[in-house]
Design a protein around this motif. Structure first.
Motif, PDB file in Angstrom:
ATOM      1  N   PRO A 140     -33.788  44.015 -34.868  1.00 54.71           N
ATOM      2  CA  PRO A 140     -33.158  43.118 -34.747  1.00 54.71           C
ATOM      3  C   PRO A 140     -33.127  43.015 -36.399  1.00 54.71           C
ATOM      4  O   PRO A 140     -33.950  43.451 -36.892  1.00 54.71           O
ATOM      5  N   ILE A 141     -32.342  42.232 -36.481  1.00 53.37           N
ATOM      6  CA  ILE A 141     -31.823  42.318 -38.556  1.00 53.37           C
ATOM      7  C   ILE A 141     -32.884  40.111 -38.847  1.00 53.37           C
ATOM      8  O   ILE A 141     -32.758  39.642 -38.327  1.00 53.37           O
ATOM      9  N   TYR A 142     -34.120  40.646 -39.875  1.00 52.78           N
ATOM     10  CA  TYR A 142     -34.625  39.761 -39.551  1.00 52.78           C
ATOM     11  C   TYR A 142     -34.487  38.763 -41.094  1.00 52.78           C
ATOM     12  O   TYR A 142     -33.946  38.942 -41.720  1.00 52.78           O
ATOM     13  N   TYR A 143     -35.238  37.942 -40.747  1.00 51.52           N
ATOM     14  CA  TYR A 143     -34.902  36.410 -41.231  1.00 51.52           C
ATOM     15  C   TYR A 143     -35.976  36.953 -43.383  1.00 51.52           C
ATOM     16  O   TYR A 143     -37.001  37.528 -42.655  1.00 51.52           O
ATOM     17  N   THR A 144     -35.071  36.129 -44.052  1.00 49.42           N
ATOM     18  CA  THR A 144     -35.337  36.836 -45.302  1.00 49.42           C
ATOM     19  C   THR A 144     -36.466  35.366 -45.820  1.00 49.42           C
ATOM     20  O   THR A 144     -36.726  35.481 -46.965  1.00 49.42           O
ATOM     21  N   THR A 156     -31.531  42.204 -42.959  1.00 51.31           N
ATOM     22  CA  THR A 156     -31.575  41.507 -43.246  1.00 51.31           C
ATOM     23  C   THR A 156     -31.046  40.478 -42.905  1.00 51.31           C
ATOM     24  O   THR A 156     -29.616  40.186 -42.800  1.00 51.31           O
ATOM     25  N   ASP A 157     -31.098  39.045 -42.498  1.00 50.56           N
ATOM     26  CA  ASP A 157     -30.672  37.860 -41.664  1.00 50.56           C
ATOM     27  C   ASP A 157     -30.769  36.997 -42.643  1.00 50.56           C
ATOM     28  O   ASP A 157     -31.594  36.413 -43.196  1.00 50.56           O
ATOM     29  N   GLU A 158     -29.433  36.882 -44.201  1.00 52.95           N
ATOM     30  CA  GLU A 158     -29.319  36.853 -44.761  1.00 52.95           C
ATOM     31  C   GLU A 158     -29.174  34.820 -44.972  1.00 52.95           C
ATOM     32  O   GLU A 158     -29.352  34.469 -46.376  1.00 52.95           O
ATOM     33  N   VAL A 196     -35.368  43.860 -29.270  1.00 51.87           N
ATOM     34  CA  VAL A 196     -35.287  42.667 -29.369  1.00 51.87           C
ATOM     35  C   VAL A 196     -36.369  41.818 -29.326  1.00 51.87           C
ATOM     36  O   VAL A 196     -37.590  42.273 -27.979  1.00 51.87           O
ATOM     37  N   GLY A 197     -37.466  40.696 -29.425  1.00 50.38           N
ATOM     38  CA  GLY A 197     -38.566  40.100 -28.868  1.00 50.38           C
ATOM     39  C   GLY A 197     -37.537  39.277 -27.874  1.00 50.38           C
ATOM     40  O   GLY A 197     -36.331  39.041 -27.795  1.00 50.38           O
ATOM     41  N   LYS A 198     -38.585  38.997 -27.217  1.00 48.87           N
ATOM     42  CA  LYS A 198     -38.688  37.917 -25.875  1.00 48.87           C
ATOM     43  C   LYS A 198     -37.735  36.826 -26.224  1.00 48.87           C
ATOM     44  O   LYS A 198     -36.598  36.337 -25.585  1.00 48.87           O
ATOM     45  N   ASP A 199     -37.736  36.312 -27.466  1.00 51.65           N
ATOM     46  CA  ASP A 199     -37.612  34.928 -28.238  1.00 51.65           C
ATOM     47  C   ASP A 199     -35.742  34.993 -28.178  1.00 51.65           C
ATOM     48  O   ASP A 199     -35.181  33.911 -28.274  1.00 51.65           O
ATOM     49  N   ILE A 200     -35.202  36.416 -28.540  1.00 47.48           N
ATOM     50  CA  ILE A 200     -33.640  36.303 -28.506  1.00 47.48           C
ATOM     51  C   ILE A 200     -33.026  36.765 -27.704  1.00 47.48           C
ATOM     52  O   ILE A 200     -31.263  37.426 -27.994  1.00 47.48           O
ATOM     53  N   TRP A 231     -44.442  39.455 -27.032  1.00 52.31           N
ATOM     54  CA  TRP A 231     -44.971  39.275 -28.361  1.00 52.31           C
ATOM     55  C   TRP A 231     -46.516  39.502 -28.615  1.00 52.31           C
ATOM     56  O   TRP A 231     -47.450  39.974 -28.441  1.00 52.31           O
ATOM     57  N   PHE A 232     -46.564  39.761 -29.894  1.00 49.73           N
ATOM     58  CA  PHE A 232     -48.197  40.475 -30.617  1.00 49.73           C
ATOM     59  C   PHE A 232     -48.470  38.705 -30.905  1.00 49.73           C
ATOM     60  O   PHE A 232     -48.399  38.315 -31.842  1.00 49.73           O
ATOM     61  N   LEU A 233     -49.850  38.518 -29.711  1.00 51.27           N
ATOM     62  CA  LEU A 233     -50.319  36.995 -30.004  1.00 51.27           C
ATOM     63  C   LEU A 233     -51.369  37.470 -30.833  1.00 51.27           C
ATOM     64  O   LEU A 233     -52.231  38.223 -30.305  1.00 51.27           O
TER      65      LEU A 233
HETATM   66  N1  MSP Z   1     -33.193  37.223 -37.653  1.00 53.01           N
HETATM   67  C1  MSP Z   1     -33.299  36.878 -35.971  1.00 53.01           C
HETATM   68  C2  MSP Z   1     -32.536  37.868 -35.079  1.00 53.01           C
HETATM   69  C3  MSP Z   1     -30.547  38.491 -35.409  1.00 53.01           C
HETATM   70  S1  MSP Z   1     -30.997  39.824 -34.393  1.00 53.01           S
HETATM   71  C4  MSP Z   1     -28.827  39.862 -34.619  1.00 53.01           C
HETATM   72  C5  MSP Z   1     -34.726  36.834 -35.856  1.00 53.01           C
HETATM   73  N2  MSP Z   1     -35.126  37.046 -36.746  1.00 53.01           N
HETATM   74  S2  MSP Z   1     -36.861  37.403 -36.826  1.00 53.01           S
HETATM   75  O1  MSP Z   1     -37.427  37.022 -38.186  1.00 53.01           O
HETATM   76  O2  MSP Z   1     -37.235  35.793 -36.687  1.00 53.01           O
HETATM   77  O3  MSP Z   1     -37.603  37.835 -35.974  1.00 53.01           O
HETATM   78  C6  MSP Z   1     -37.057  39.102 -36.067  1.00 53.01           C
HETATM   79  C7  MSP Z   1     -37.884  39.681 -34.320  1.00 53.01           C
HETATM   80  O4  MSP Z   1     -39.463  39.977 -34.501  1.00 53.01           O
HETATM   81  C8  MSP Z   1     -37.367  38.945 -33.217  1.00 53.01           C
HETATM   82  O5  MSP Z   1     -37.381  39.932 -32.625  1.00 53.01           O
HETATM   83  C9  MSP Z   1     -38.938  37.968 -32.763  1.00 53.01           C
HETATM   84  O6  MSP Z   1     -39.625  38.162 -31.004  1.00 53.01           O
HETATM   85  C10 MSP Z   1     -39.894  40.036 -32.858  1.00 53.01           C
HETATM   86  N3  MSP Z   1     -40.941  39.021 -34.119  1.00 53.01           N
HETATM   87  C11 MSP Z   1     -41.294  37.866 -34.745  1.00 53.01           C
HETATM   88  N4  MSP Z   1     -41.848  37.699 -34.354  1.00 53.01           N
HETATM   89  C12 MSP Z   1     -43.301  38.715 -33.329  1.00 53.01           C
HETATM   90  C13 MSP Z   1     -44.780  38.777 -32.608  1.00 53.01           C
HETATM   91  N5  MSP Z   1     -45.508  38.263 -32.971  1.00 53.01           N
HETATM   92  N6  MSP Z   1     -44.503  39.772 -31.976  1.00 53.01           N
HETATM   93  C14 MSP Z   1     -43.591  40.685 -31.708  1.00 53.01           C
HETATM   94  N7  MSP Z   1     -42.649  41.238 -32.404  1.00 53.01           N
HETATM   95  C15 MSP Z   1     -42.347  39.275 -32.462  1.00 53.01           C
HETATM   96  O7  MSP Z   1     -35.092  36.260 -34.492  1.00 53.01           O
END
Ligand code: MSP
Length: 661
Positions: free
Chosen positions: A12-16, A51-53, A255-259, A287-289
């Protein structure tokens, strides 16, 4: 030669609005493992992260930081990119949603969807927070804003809508035709029932958000963040020109299960509407909890990757993440479990097998891999077991069952340990028959180790590279073709390489304390540290070096008198695991012996320092450097552009503890 088959995978592209924790690191590590694995199977691989900006959260975070959004996201994107590089998992393509190429791709995708009749103008009604200026997703009238807790209001705005409802049947047909599209299987059922229950059209533009990609000619409309973000996968490999690059469609979205819903419902629907090829597979991991809840900075339960990598090496973190939890399921993170795995599987397991095998070859065969003599059934059994593990491990990798792949590999290591214990090559004599037997046992073990090294390479790239060197193998382990790997390919007579430090054993509680302390330093940076002699990762070091004279303010003698400096004598000096630049010293300052860390490890051998007299700042508040307590500072000059530290000393004999004035 036929062109290589391509494999395009994404994280996934990650939030900034935050920095990476091990949840994010998990996905990126898995992507890197698959990338390395696929390359060893002959594919041309491209891996994308980024990065998802855009969006209201960034608007808010930038406002809080008092900087324009563009400046805020540029800094954060750089921090993400730099961390992936530092951890050895940089993407082949790093896409930012503020990149021009991406902006054009989003606008182009919208145009295609619109031209094909899947976009219309309508009105969106939802609960809106007038304080945060944002719609609150899934809120009902009367609900409060989850961010600020104040009441929301019902608001209607003009939006462009995407006809998601038109894709119910095409999506269900698609899932049927491509049963591998959604993985793991359990997630597929969840998505299929969601789609079967009916799809509502989706609002894909906003007029209440400023920080987004503009809809051309329709300002103030900007794109909804998910329409924007998902498209990054396509813009990273050419956007409108994707055919030239030849990587699209993606072979795998991790992807993570949330998305998962965004990736398996919205995304294929957008692409169908635009008549573009659809990705082959979306794999949702768990997820890693931490203490059974999802990590988040606000809960204060995040685990950072860097302190773990600094202390134990990145391979240890990679191994733990992949071994501890079956890919797809949730799992708990604990430092205790991490250290247990490190000491048992890596230090005592793989590391020990490699070092003792090399040491025995060194001692008995002048450091050259011996040639096996006549094979006993026990040797043949070991060979057979290892050969069959090759097939199992590759099969598990294909199924993304990394935990089982590693389990199989480690059972091969355990078999080798047992084999050595039974064969006892160390107790054999120098008679010709015994030497023959020793050669067979050690050649067999070395061959097993070579195979384990190759198979473990995607997960443990650094340490397997070291073992490869140790075994004197030519070329790079990453260039070995997995498809041709089999028992019996180890050349004899090859000299071993230099001994390598693999996984030094660590004391569990001390290691945990140091990792936590480093994490604490990273999460709560204090005042800027004393000038560091070398450009270290965190630029912290307990040796003060003279900075170039600046147009500085003058200070009075009373200020100088506040600094207490004394002559000290170094009693012991040692390197610190996980901190390449620091030495841990004990220094006699006359009245007591102090522990002081100094950032001089790259320029001074520990042994050369014993007995040396140095200038020590003795009244500094103690602090932890890389998790090790430092109680004082050694004075050094900073020389040359790289700031090489040169310790201040005394040409005449001076008494230990004498004050410098
Ligand atoms: N920006 C969106 C994704 C857009 S993709 C087109 C987003 N970003 S995020 O930064 O919140 O998360 C990115 C990924 O990190 C997700 O797949 C999410 O499941 C994963 N994780 C965030 N916390 C996590 C854990 N604790 N364990 C495993 N993965 C987790 O969603």
């Amino acid at each position: 030669m036929p062109a290589k088959q391509k494999f395009y995978l994404t994280t996934p592209i990650y939030y900034t609005n935050g920095l990476p924790h091990i949840g994010h690191t998990y996905t990126t590590v898995v992507a890197d493992v698959i990338r390395r694995y696929k390359r060893m199977r002959g594919y041309e691989v491209v891996m994308t992260t980024g990065t998802d900006e855009h969006g209201v959260n960034v608007e808010r975070a930038a406002k809080k930081a008092g900087v324009p959004e563009s400046e805020f996201v540029a800094k954060m994107a750089e921090a993400w990119r730099a961390l992936w590089l530092e951890l050895g998992i940089p993407a082949d393509e790093f896409v930012r949603t503020t990149d021009l190429q991406h902006v054009r791709t989003v606008q182009w995708l919208f145009k295609l969807c619109r031209e094909n009749g899947y976009v219309y103008k309508g009105h969106y009604t939802g609960q809106y927070c007038i304080y945060d200026n944002a719609f609150v997703n899934d809120a009902k009238p009367g609900d409060n804003c989850p961010d600020c807790g104040r009441p929301t209001e019902t608001l209607t705005e003009e939006n462009y809508f995407f006809k998601l409802s038109a894709f119910q049947k095409p999506l269900l047909d698609f899932y049927k035709k491509y049963p591998e599209f959604i993985q793991p299987e359990s997630r597929k059922n969840e998505i299929v029932s969601f789609v079967e229950s009916g799809l509502k059209d989706l609002s894909i533009t906003r007029t209440t958000i400023r920080w987004g990609i503009p809809v051309p000619g329709e300002e103030p409309h900007v794109f909804y963040v998910w329409f924007d973000a998902l498209t990054a996968y396509l813009s990273a490999v050419g956007g409108p020109d994707y055919e030239k690059r030849g990587m699209w469609p993606a072979d795998l979205h991790l992807v993570g299960k949330d998305i998962i819903r965004f990736h398996t419902v919205y995304w294929p629907a957008f692409l169908m509407a635009a008549m573009l090829p659809i990705p082959k597979q979306v794999w949702a991991h768990g997820w890693f909890l931490m203490d059974a809840s999802k990590m988040s900075k606000s809960k204060g339960n995040v685990v950072l990757p860097r302190p773990i990598a600094d202390m134990l090496g990145m391979d240890a973190l990679r191994y733990f993440l992949l071994r501890e939890v079956v890919f797809g399921q949730d799992g708990n993170f604990s430092y205790d479990a991490l250290l247990t795995r490190y000491n048992s599987d890596l230090a005592n397991g793989l590391g020990n097998l490699a070092s003792r095998t090399a040491a025995m070859i060194e001692k008995n065969f002048a450091g050259k891999i011996p040639k096996a003599g006549k094979l006993e059934p026990r040797d043949e059994t070991l060979a057979r077991q290892t050969q069959s593990a090759i097939g199992d491990v590759l099969d598990y990798f294909e199924k993304m069952n990394f935990a089982r792949a590693l389990e199989s590999l480690w059972s091969v290591i355990a078999t080798a340990d047992k084999y050595l214990t039974t064969e006892k090559p160390w107790s054999l004599s120098d008679s010709e028959a015994d030497t023959q037997r020793k050669a067979t046992v050690l050649a067999t073990t070395a061959e097993l180790l070579r195979i384990v090294t190759v198979l473990a390479h995607p997960v443990l790239p650094d340490s397997t590279t070291k073992i490869w060197t140790l075994l004197g193998q030519s070329g790079s382990v990453s260039a070995v073709e997995l498809d041709g790997l089999q028992w019996g390919q180890l050349a004899s007579g090859v000299p071993l390489g230099k001994p390598q430090t693999l996984f030094p054993r660590v004391e569990k509680s001390e290691a945990i304390e140091r990792i936590e302390s480093m994490a604490n330093e990273e999460l709560n940076p204090t005042a800027p540290p004393a000038p560091a002699p070398t450009a270290g990762r965190s630029a912290t070091a307990g040796a003060a070096t003279a900075a170039a004279p600046a147009a500085s303010e003058k200070i009075g003698i009373e200020d100088f008198a506040k600094v207490e400096m004394r002559v000290g004598q170094i009693k012991t000096a040692e390197r610190i695991v996980g901190a390449d630049k620091l030495l841990k010293l004990t220094v006699d300052i006359g009245t007591e012996i102090r522990q002081i860390c100094a950032g001089i490890a790259q320029f001074y051998e520990p042994d050369s320092l014993i007995g040396r007299k140095v200038a020590v700042v003795t009244n500094l508040a103690p602090r932890k450097l890389r998790g090790v307590e430092s109680n004082g500072m050694i004075i050094a000059a900073s020389v040359g552009p790289e700031g090489r530290p040169v310790l201040a000393g005394f040409p005449e004999d001076v008494e230990i503890g004498a004050r410098l004035k």
